[in-house]
Write a protein that holds these residues in place. Structure first.
Motif, mmCIF file in Angstrom:
data_model
loop_
_atom_site.group_PDB
_atom_site.id
_atom_site.type_symbol
_atom_site.label_atom_id
_atom_site.label_comp_id
_atom_site.label_asym_id
_atom_site.label_seq_id
_atom_site.Cartn_x
_atom_site.Cartn_y
_atom_site.Cartn_z
ATOM 1 N N ASP B 203 0.849 -1.196 0.000
ATOM 2 C CA ASP B 203 0.000 0.000 0.000
ATOM 3 C C ASP B 203 0.884 1.244 0.000
ATOM 4 O O ASP B 203 1.932 1.253 0.634
ATOM 5 N N GLN B 204 0.434 2.268 -0.710
ATOM 6 C CA GLN B 204 1.185 3.524 -0.682
ATOM 7 C C GLN B 204 1.180 4.108 0.722
ATOM 8 O O GLN B 204 2.112 4.801 1.105
ATOM 9 N N ALA B 205 0.124 3.845 1.464
ATOM 10 C CA ALA B 205 0.031 4.241 2.872
ATOM 11 C C ALA B 205 0.350 5.717 3.085
ATOM 12 O O ALA B 205 1.008 6.084 4.044
ATOM 13 N N PHE B 206 -0.110 6.545 2.148
ATOM 14 C CA PHE B 206 0.055 7.987 2.391
ATOM 15 C C PHE B 206 -0.763 8.369 3.623
ATOM 16 O O PHE B 206 -1.821 7.804 3.875
ATOM 17 N N LEU B 207 -0.240 9.324 4.405
ATOM 18 C CA LEU B 207 -0.928 9.656 5.651
ATOM 19 C C LEU B 207 -2.103 10.595 5.429
ATOM 20 O O LEU B 207 -3.018 10.649 6.226
ATOM 21 N N GLY B 208 -2.077 11.368 4.344
ATOM 22 C CA GLY B 208 -3.195 12.265 4.051
ATOM 23 C C GLY B 208 -4.297 11.471 3.372
ATOM 24 O O GLY B 208 -4.182 11.096 2.210
ATOM 25 N N LEU B 209 -5.369 11.209 4.090
ATOM 26 C CA LEU B 209 -6.442 10.385 3.533
ATOM 27 C C LEU B 209 -7.090 11.078 2.341
ATOM 28 O O LEU B 209 -7.087 12.307 2.242
ATOM 29 N N GLU B 210 -7.672 10.277 1.451
ATOM 30 C CA GLU B 210 -8.366 10.832 0.295
ATOM 31 C C GLU B 210 -9.445 11.815 0.772
ATOM 32 O O GLU B 210 -10.237 11.472 1.661
ATOM 33 N N GLY B 262 1.999 7.324 -6.172
ATOM 34 C CA GLY B 262 1.295 6.598 -7.219
ATOM 35 C C GLY B 262 -0.170 6.342 -6.898
ATOM 36 O O GLY B 262 -0.979 6.134 -7.790
ATOM 37 N N GLY B 263 -0.503 6.397 -5.619
ATOM 38 C CA GLY B 263 -1.862 6.059 -5.189
ATOM 39 C C GLY B 263 -2.896 7.127 -5.506
ATOM 40 O O GLY B 263 -4.089 6.904 -5.307
ATOM 41 N N HIS B 297 -7.958 3.236 -3.186
ATOM 42 C CA HIS B 297 -6.942 3.512 -4.212
ATOM 43 C C HIS B 297 -6.226 2.225 -4.616
ATOM 44 O O HIS B 297 -6.285 1.224 -3.904
ATOM 45 N N VAL B 298 -5.564 2.281 -5.769
ATOM 46 C CA VAL B 298 -4.871 1.091 -6.282
ATOM 47 C C VAL B 298 -3.588 0.865 -5.490
ATOM 48 O O VAL B 298 -3.083 1.769 -4.833
ATOM 49 N N HIS B 299 -3.057 -0.343 -5.559
ATOM 50 C CA HIS B 299 -1.861 -0.706 -4.804
ATOM 51 C C HIS B 299 -0.751 -1.184 -5.735
ATOM 52 O O HIS B 299 -0.939 -1.283 -6.934
ATOM 53 N N ARG B 300 0.387 -1.506 -5.097
ATOM 54 C CA ARG B 300 1.462 -2.094 -5.889
ATOM 55 C C ARG B 300 1.089 -3.526 -6.286
ATOM 56 O O ARG B 300 0.609 -4.293 -5.452
ATOM 57 N N ILE B 683 13.947 4.715 0.556
ATOM 58 C CA ILE B 683 14.539 3.598 1.298
ATOM 59 C C ILE B 683 13.583 3.116 2.395
ATOM 60 O O ILE B 683 13.411 1.916 2.593
ATOM 61 N N ALA B 684 12.947 4.063 3.072
ATOM 62 C CA ALA B 684 11.994 3.661 4.120
ATOM 63 C C ALA B 684 10.864 2.834 3.506
ATOM 64 O O ALA B 684 10.439 1.819 4.068
ATOM 65 N N GLN B 685 10.399 3.259 2.328
ATOM 66 C CA GLN B 685 9.300 2.538 1.692
ATOM 67 C C GLN B 685 9.784 1.176 1.166
ATOM 68 O O GLN B 685 9.064 0.183 1.220
ATOM 69 N N GLY B 686 11.030 1.137 0.675
ATOM 70 C CA GLY B 686 11.598 -0.123 0.211
ATOM 71 C C GLY B 686 11.811 -1.095 1.355
ATOM 72 O O GLY B 686 11.561 -2.298 1.231
#
Lengths: 276, 902
Positions: B203-210, B262-263, B297-300, B683-686
């Protein structure tokens, strides 16, 4: 989101709290720190029609030196236990475990009585209480009674507390010179333990081992303790951890994996307890 | 050495000839190459930045979405009457209320705005509610009666490929089937390694919700939408089609974006919010909860990749075979392009002339997948880097060595036949990564700090139970859109009274383009104050904030607009002072003439003027691939090497990533701080993908739609990051505009420490595994990288030495040529050694060279004859000593060198 509507009662004394429980019985839930109750209500696992707020019963916020044991009032916060010089010297395992509950904000609100009453199999404190052979003091309309910790956790989020009773105190035997160890396995900082183990070896009481997340309720590693009493070595004893456990399978670990983790953690805990 | 020449080149392009004679009195601060503070930085740190969830207006309604609880079902009946009967509910909409096209999508418009009779994934929107209060809206959702008829769930991509799955959509079950085939399809290597690799859904897991706020026009014939997105104009295109409105009646403004990755490239609540606003003629606000965001939202893409590598015994890669299966979920999104990235990067950053790659992106009843940081390359990287480790083991080579032996260089061909004509500093990235310092503490870290142990403060382990391993990963990623997409960006610049104002539609999603745009304007125009106008659709498109493209594309557009303004400013000054405009330029904050006779501050020179210019920027065209995946389909590439130092408790499977060292090909860092921020974030996301993060889906149902069970690394889980920026001038981006490329981080290279038996990311904990394959640590190493010959005509000299050695010279630009050994991709016939570069310098050769080249040969006289025929002068007769024989010669510029018998 809490789906169900409920009434709110604020108790200012123990008798008011008990009176509310007597009146609403199973319809009521006590609110102390709220860190177990509110998530349960959000998830729909608890749907009380009355929430009885006991946060203001400051009389139950204490840590007393009671000769052979330490008496911890039910409304004492984990943070208070963690930082108590008395607990640190008399029951260092308890202070240590309290320091591993959630983060500092959680520890400042969450209470000892609340954690024990919740009786969660994933609770570090309950496992420590088992290892330390604590006693739960509860009060209800007939008065006070004491329940041995081994008799307290009866099922999944179920305890020996009557519907009109509440915990007032946790009595923890002093073990100042005992060797102890606490092991908490988790994949990410600040998460609940996937498996945990609290162990204490006291010259008088022998070995006590409580397990975290190895069953539907807080679980004592009975076979490990028995094997230890008959002189089994650490590996032999820790290999017996699975007996009597019914660990859950979930996203983070299968039951088989939990057994393997418990075996390693108990092994390490016993190793640490060997050298006092 | 090359970096030094790069700096010269680039500084020339920023301040050209006059700079040599006229020094700035007032240098520009916060220009290109600096790291000025972000305009949105303080606000974000102080919690005062308005994210899209903060947008509110008076009298707005609150929207909510009814979603399918089933992964696959027919909708037998929907009864919205109970919801409409609730006081405070203003609208309940279903598919029949969609006025325009019923479906949308980035590449293929196959996704319904609201489910029309059938749902294909859990969480698919079915109905919308607008109400006076968000709780009322949610209550209304619960009262809508839907009668479902569950359908068989297709959850396994293999069932689709085997043809045993039912037809899930009128447009078929296969989003894309594409091969890449080049060279010898039958070649069998001396050494073969193979493996099957699985990558989980991230998941992109962005903190700002849609969140979005829709405001209808008073006449109801248009709508204004405030939304956090990655591409305003693409949103508008899809939105206006679904709403049945002309695009100009749909106006979008970018709201504060709390992460995207990307999300936010696909639509989520855009159409829904606008529909409700138009239907109720009231402003409508929508915001997802965290749980809903997992469905919104779409995921990886999860992927299964089989690979077989063929190599010579010395580790030289000969052929790559791969079969890649990407699960696209229920709807197309960008599966088409994600798959293409994966299959065309199957060989990784290595030279490989033969490849056989089979690619599938298929439809299932799983959650839809699309863009996420790295875009297909991450999945391929996990597989090819695991393979390189296996190859190293099979050949008895160090994992670093096998990568160096195959490292791609400029001029190499990808497996698509495309020549990598941009810089390809793969070897340099690897060597610089290896040379970065190792963590100061040994396994287990500083004993006094339990946070540094695997498992952290739980104190589950101690240093005695911890073993340390080191892993390497190298990656190539394409930049910008591929496959013939006509991509462009737009910007406008206005200069008035010394203040520049910029306008563009480039979505700022946290990457820092707003900072960069100001830097460009400051450097080009010599101004301090750069005002940014709202980011909206009142100007032409800037394209998507994705694909590592905005610094290059929108940076190029802003640069072009600023240059056009500068040109007009200089014209005005020239006219005013009767000076030739060619003699003028901006140095620091002044307009100055080449002879220094005129110096006017830009503020003064622009007083009373309003200069307004717009510009478009396009990258070079690409082509669609043929059936064999061949063609120049990508624009450019970037490279990266990572070294991961990992502490493991093998008994428990506990992992702590202690340090990531990385050297990254960033072009030229226009804002070094920003580049480092992107690298650390990537790197954190990887790391999350490698060891923790996965959306667990069973039979189409998401099992962990929360941050309790979807494990996102915390600050305490983040490793130390040591970065080396590999800055090599990028000629492609320099073309025309003189814009320079800064790095937008290459996705996640999936650094990991894994059990050889478990080829899976994220790597779940396991018990009893012994990480025996982990390399123990090595100290920094220095090596002879290249020998640089100063000269007047690098082209001539490179041709001479190349002719002598029987190889082709490489050209970087007119100032810099090189030749290199075969082992490094060149044609110089030897087994190793440094490359020889030739750089143009202004000063002549003086005296005898103090460092000379010895070229080894087994035919001394033959070699001397060839050298003389190529323009060398013979300076003496053969000399024989204890080491062998040699002849001293002079190359065409008079540099002494020898040919020697080995």
């Amino acid at each position: 989101m809490i789906q169900n509507p409920f009434d709110y009662v604020r108790a200012t004394t123990l008798s008011e709290a008990l009176a509310a429980l007597a009146e609403f019985r199973r319809e009521a839930k006590l609110l102390a720190g709220g860190h177990s109750l509110l998530p349960m209500m959000k998830l729909g696992l608890a749907e009380p029609s009355v929430v009885v707020d006991i946060r203001h019963l400051r009389d139950l916020d204490y840590i007393d030196d009671a000769a052979d044991h330490v008496a911890v009032g039910a409304l004492t916060a984990h943070r208070t236990v963690e930082t108590s010089p008395l607990v640190q010297t008399s029951v260092p395992l308890l202070a240590h475990v309290a320091a591993h509950v959630g983060d500092e904000q959680v520890r400042a609100r969450g209470t000892v009585g609340g954690a024990i009453a919740h009786g969660d199999g994933a609770s570090d404190l309950c496992a420590a209480a088992l290892a330390l052979r604590a006693t739960v003091v509860v009060e209800g309309p007939p008065g006070r009674r004491q329940i041995a910790i081994d008799d307290f956790f009866v099922g999944y989020l179920e305890t020996a507390l009557g519907p009109d009773e509440m915990i007032v105190e946790l009595r923890v035997p002093k073990v100042p010179g005992a060797a102890w160890s606490f092991q908490k396995y988790r994949r990410r900082h600040l998460d609940w333990a996937i498996v945990g183990c609290a162990a204490v070896r006291d010259p008088d009481r022998g070995l006590g081992v409580g397990l975290v997340n190895m069953g539907s309720r807080p679980t004592r590693a009975v076979e490990v303790e028995t094997a230890d009493r008959r002189g089994a070595d650490i590996t032999e004893a820790s290999d017996l951890v699975a007996a009597g456990c019914e660990p859950p399978s979930d996203l983070h670990a299968s039951a088989e994996y939990r057994v393997e983790l418990a075996r390693v953690l108990v092994n390490r805990a016993l190793d640490a307890c060997r050298v006092a | 050495m090359r970096a030094a020449s790069t700096t010269t080149t680039t500084s020339t392009s920023t301040s050209s000839a006059g700079a040599a004679t006229v020094a700035p009195t007032e240098p520009v601060t916060g220009g290109l190459g600096d790291s000025p503070l972000r305009p949105d930085g303080a606000l974000k740190v102080q919690g005062r930045f308005a994210f899209s969830s903060d947008d509110r207006v008076d009298a707005m309604l609150h929207g909510a979405t009814l979603r399918s609880p089933h992964a696959a079902a027919r909708i037998v009946r929907i009864d919205i009457a109970p919801a409409l009967a609730i006081t405070g509910v203003r609208a309940v909409l279903t598919a029949s209320d969609v006025p325009g096209t019923l479906t949308y999508g980035l590449i293929d418009d196959d996704q319904p705005v609201l489910a029309d009779g059938v749902v294909r994934y859990q969480g698919e929107p079915v109905a919308l509610v607008a109400a006076d209060h968000p709780e009322t809206a949610r209550r209304a959702l619960g009262s809508i009666v839907v009668e479902w008829e569950p359908l068989p769930v297709v959850a396994d991509p293999d069932d689709v490929i085997a043809g045993t799955a039912r037809e899930l959509h009128p447009r078929g079950n296969v989003f894309r089937r594409q091969d890449v085939a080049c060279g010898d399809q039958e070649l069998v290597g001396e050494v073969r390694v193979e493996g099957t690799y699985e990558i989980g859904m991230q998941d992109q897991a962005f903190l700002g919700l849609e969140a979005a706020l829709g405001i209808p026009d008073p006449d109801g014939a248009g709508v204004e939408l405030f939304v956090a997105t990655q591409w305003l104009h693409e949103d508008r295109k899809q939105l206006s089609a679904c709403l049945g409105l002309a695009p100009e009646r749909v106006r979008l403004t970018l709201s504060g974006v709390g992460g995207a990755f990307g999300g936010r490239e696909d639509l989520s609540l855009q159409v829904h919010t606008a529909l409700l606003a138009l239907h109720t003629r009231r402003p409508v606000r929508m915001q997802y909860t965290r749980e809903e965001s997992f469905f919104g939202h779409v995921h990886r893409h999860p992927a299964t990749i089989w690979m077989r590598h063929h190599a010579d015994r010395d580790g030289t890669l000969r052929r790559v075979e791969a079969r890649m299966v990407f699960d696209g979920g229920a709807y197309a999104s960008t599966s088409h392009a994600v798959l293409f990235n994966a299959i065309t990067h199957a060989q990784g950053p290595y030279r490989c002339l033969n490849a056989t790659v089979e690619g599938w992106a298929v439809r299932t009843n799983n959650p839809p997948c699309g863009a996420m940081r790295g875009f297909g390359v991450v999945q391929a990287c996990f597989a090819h880097e695991s393979q390189m480790d296996r190859l190293a083991e099979a050949c008895g080579l160090d994992p670093v060595e096998v990568r160096l032996r195959n490292a791609m260089v400029t001029g190499d061909r990808l497996i698509t036949g495309q020549v990598v004509d941009s810089v390809a500093p793969v070897e340099r990235c690897i060597r610089e990564t290896v040379a970065l310092p190792m963590p100061p503490d040994g396994p287990g870290g500083d004993a006094a700090d339990p946070r540094l142990l695997p498992g952290g403060v739980g104190l589950t382990t101690d240093a005695a139970h911890v073993r340390r391993g080191v892993g390497f990963g190298v990656s190539i990623k394409n930049l910008m859109y591929s496959e013939g997409f006509d991509d462009y960006s737009t910007a406008r610049c206005r200069l008035a009274d010394g203040v520049a104002t910029l306008k563009f539609a480039t979505a700022e999603v946290g990457q820092g383009f707003v900072t960069l745009a100001q830097q460009i304007a400051r450097t080009r125009l010599g101004v301090s104050d750069v005002v940014l106008e709202p980011i909206d659709t009142s100007i032409d498109s800037s394209g998507s904030t994705s694909a590592s493209r905005q610094t290059w594309m929108s940076g190029g557009a802003v640069d072009a607009a600023c240059r056009a303004v500068r040109s007009r400013l200089l014209d005005a000054v020239a006219q005013r002072h009767s000076i030739e405009v060619e003699a003028l330029e901006i140095v620091g904050t002044d307009v100055v003439s080449a002879d220094g006779s005129l110096r006017v501050p830009v503020t003064e020179a622009s007083a009373g003027l309003v200069i307004d210019e717009s510009a478009h920027y396009r990258h070079r065209p690409t082509v669609e691939p043929d059936a064999q995946g061949q063609g120049d389909s990508h624009v450019a590439f970037a490279f990266v090497a990572h070294r991961a130092v990992v502490d493991v408790d093998p008994e428990l499977g506990l992992v702590r990533v202690v340090q990531i060292a990385t050297a990254q090909d960033v072009g030229v860092a226009l804002n070094p701080l920003s580049v480092r921020g992107q690298i650390e974030g990537g790197i954190a996301q990887g790391l999350g993908l490698a060891v923790m993060e996965e959306i667990v889906v069973r039979d189409g149902i998401i099992r962990n739609p929360s941050f309790t069970d979807y494990l996102l690394p915390t600050a305490l889980d983040a490793p130390e990051v040591v970065v080396s920026l590999v800055e090599e001038y990028e000629p492609l981006a320099a073309r025309g505009q003189g814009s320079r490329r800064a790095a937008v981080h290459i996705g996640n290279t999936g650094d990991r420490c894994r059990d050889p038996q478990r080829d899976r990311a994220p790597d779940r904990p396991y018990a009893g595994a012994t990480p025996g394959h982990l390399r123990m640590t090595t100290g920094p190493r220095l090596h002879l990288w290249e020998v640089v010959v100063d000269c007047a005509e690098p082209a001539v000299l490179a041709a001479f030495y190349a002719g002598l050695c029987g190889c082709e010279p490489h050209r970087f630009d007119d100032e810099w040529y090189w030749i290199e050994p075969a082992s490094r991709g060149g044609g110089v016939a030897d087994a190793g050694g440094p490359r020889i570069a030739f750089q143009r310098v202004p000063e002549p050769k003086v005296g005898k060279v103090r460092l000379h080249l010895d070229l080894g040969t087994d035919d001394l006289e033959g070699a001397v004859r060839r050298a003389v025929s190529l323009g060398a002068g013979r300076l003496g007769d053969p000399v024989t000593d204890a080491a062998g024989s040699f002849v001293v010669l002079a190359d065409p510029e008079g540099h002494e060198f020898c040919v020697v018998t080995e």
